[in-house]
Design an enzyme around this catalytic site. Structure first.
Site, PDB file in Angstrom:
ATOM      1  N   ASP A  67       6.976  83.588  26.836  1.00 41.41           N
ATOM      2  CA  ASP A  67       5.663  83.013  26.566  1.00 41.41           C
ATOM      3  C   ASP A  67       5.766  81.746  25.730  1.00 41.41           C
ATOM      4  OD1 ASP A  67       6.416  84.325  24.146  1.00 41.41           O
ATOM      5  OD2 ASP A  67       5.222  86.068  24.696  1.00 41.41           O
ATOM      6  N   ASN A 137       0.251  96.718  18.891  1.00 43.38           N
ATOM      7  CA  ASN A 137      -0.748  97.269  19.803  1.00 43.38           C
ATOM      8  C   ASN A 137      -0.162  97.584  21.182  1.00 43.38           C
ATOM      9  OD1 ASN A 137      -0.411  94.734  20.895  1.00 43.38           O
ATOM     10  ND2 ASN A 137      -2.532  94.068  20.621  1.00 43.38           N
ATOM     11  N   HIS A 139       1.729  95.522  23.101  1.00 47.13           N
ATOM     12  CA  HIS A 139       1.899  94.432  24.063  1.00 47.13           C
ATOM     13  C   HIS A 139       3.365  94.084  24.255  1.00 47.13           C
ATOM     14  CE1 HIS A 139       1.489  91.316  20.600  1.00 47.13           C
ATOM     15  NE2 HIS A 139       2.728  91.221  21.051  1.00 47.13           N
ATOM     16  N   GLU A 144      -1.690  91.685  26.424  1.00 46.60           N
ATOM     17  CA  GLU A 144      -2.438  92.508  25.485  1.00 46.60           C
ATOM     18  C   GLU A 144      -2.979  93.768  26.170  1.00 46.60           C
ATOM     19  OE1 GLU A 144      -2.083  91.734  22.529  1.00 46.60           O
ATOM     20  OE2 GLU A 144      -2.720  89.721  21.965  1.00 46.60           O
TER      21      GLU A 144
END
Length: 272
Positions: A67, A137, A139, A144
């Site tokens: 990313d 979380n 990811h 996400e």
């Protein structure tokens, strides 16, 4: 999913480095997927050490990062290009022209940028080994919770949790990007092998859901349960909420015995 339980973060980095070393040594033209964030820094330090000891070379390696922040210049100190230069590229013999990130600026069509990134990965022969971290979380990359399990490289809006977790990396007054281009979950799953590293208690619940929970878009990393060759390297804290640790240690002992007997030849077997 192969679980490797380690004593601490340094031990995890050493174990992870073995897999990257095998790829670089055994493949003529290895394609390596890279990750940013604090977790892989120890791994990159191990790889730099191995390079300095002339045990590995990146000269024929092509890399693709997971990313990059949206609309950020490569030379910006908070860009992931800058991160990779500082943490790895500047210290090894890699050709900068063979290092790729999904860069997208305001005014560019992110769908086209994502498609072009996918095409570059395919043209390189696909990713042999994709390094991953995991967000608190769940990811992977910047996929996400609620991300499509069939997603490809695209622009994603970051959650409040991710922004909060990453805010420590920005100084007061510095603009923190709220969007990023990221490989999709399906893109990650296309890698021949995935190597996820997680350390620290802050990752324990996400790791538990990834390993023990249902496969769900609410924990994107859980899709790795469906990958044929997923290696998950954990320190004690990150693994603290996983049950059946005694069995996992026995299984890993047997895996290590097989590696000692036969080496990590499965990577070389895919050489074209």
């Amino acid at each position: 999913m192969q679980i490797v339980l380690c004593d601490d973060a340094d031990h995890a980095a050493r174990e992870a480095a073995k897999w990257v070393q095998a790829l670089l040594v055994q493949k003529k033209r290895p394609v390596l997927g890279l990750a940013t964030g604090t977790t892989p820094i120890c791994l990159y330090q191990q790889l730099i050490r191995l390079y300095q000891q002339k045990q590995i070379s990146f000269a024929s390696c092509t890399t693709f990062n997971l990313d990059e922040y949206f609309d950020i210049a490569p030379e910006h100190p908070q860009s992931y290009r800058s991160f990779m230069q500082h943490q790895l590229f500047n210290h090894v013999d890699i050709d900068r022209q063979n290092t790729h990130l999904p860069v997208c600026f305001d005014g560019q069509n992110p769908r086209r940028v994502g498609l072009e990134y996918e095409q570059r990965i395919a043209a390189a022969g696909g990713i042999d080994l994709q390094i991953l971290g995991i967000g608190s979380n769940g990811h992977i990359g910047f996929n996400e919770p609620t991300s499509s399990l069939a997603s490809r490289t695209r622009l994603k809006t970051l959650t409040a949790q991710t922004l909060s977790d990453n805010s420590r990396l920005f100084v007061p007054g510095e603009i923190q990007p709220t969007m990023a281009m990221t490989m999709g979950i399906a893109t990650i799953m296309d890698a021949r092998y995935v190597l996820l590293i997680a350390t620290g208690k802050a990752k324990a619940e996400a790791v538990r859901q990834m390993v023990c929970g249902p496969v769900s878009a609410y924990c994107p990393a859980s899709i790795l349960q469906m990958h044929e060759h997923a290696i998950v390297v954990l320190d004690k804290d990150a693994a603290s909420l996983i049950a059946e640790q005694q069995y996992l240690r026995v299984a890993e002992k047997e895996n290590q015995r097989m590696i000692e007997m036969y080496g990590l030849q499965f990577i070389a077997d895919r050489e074209v």
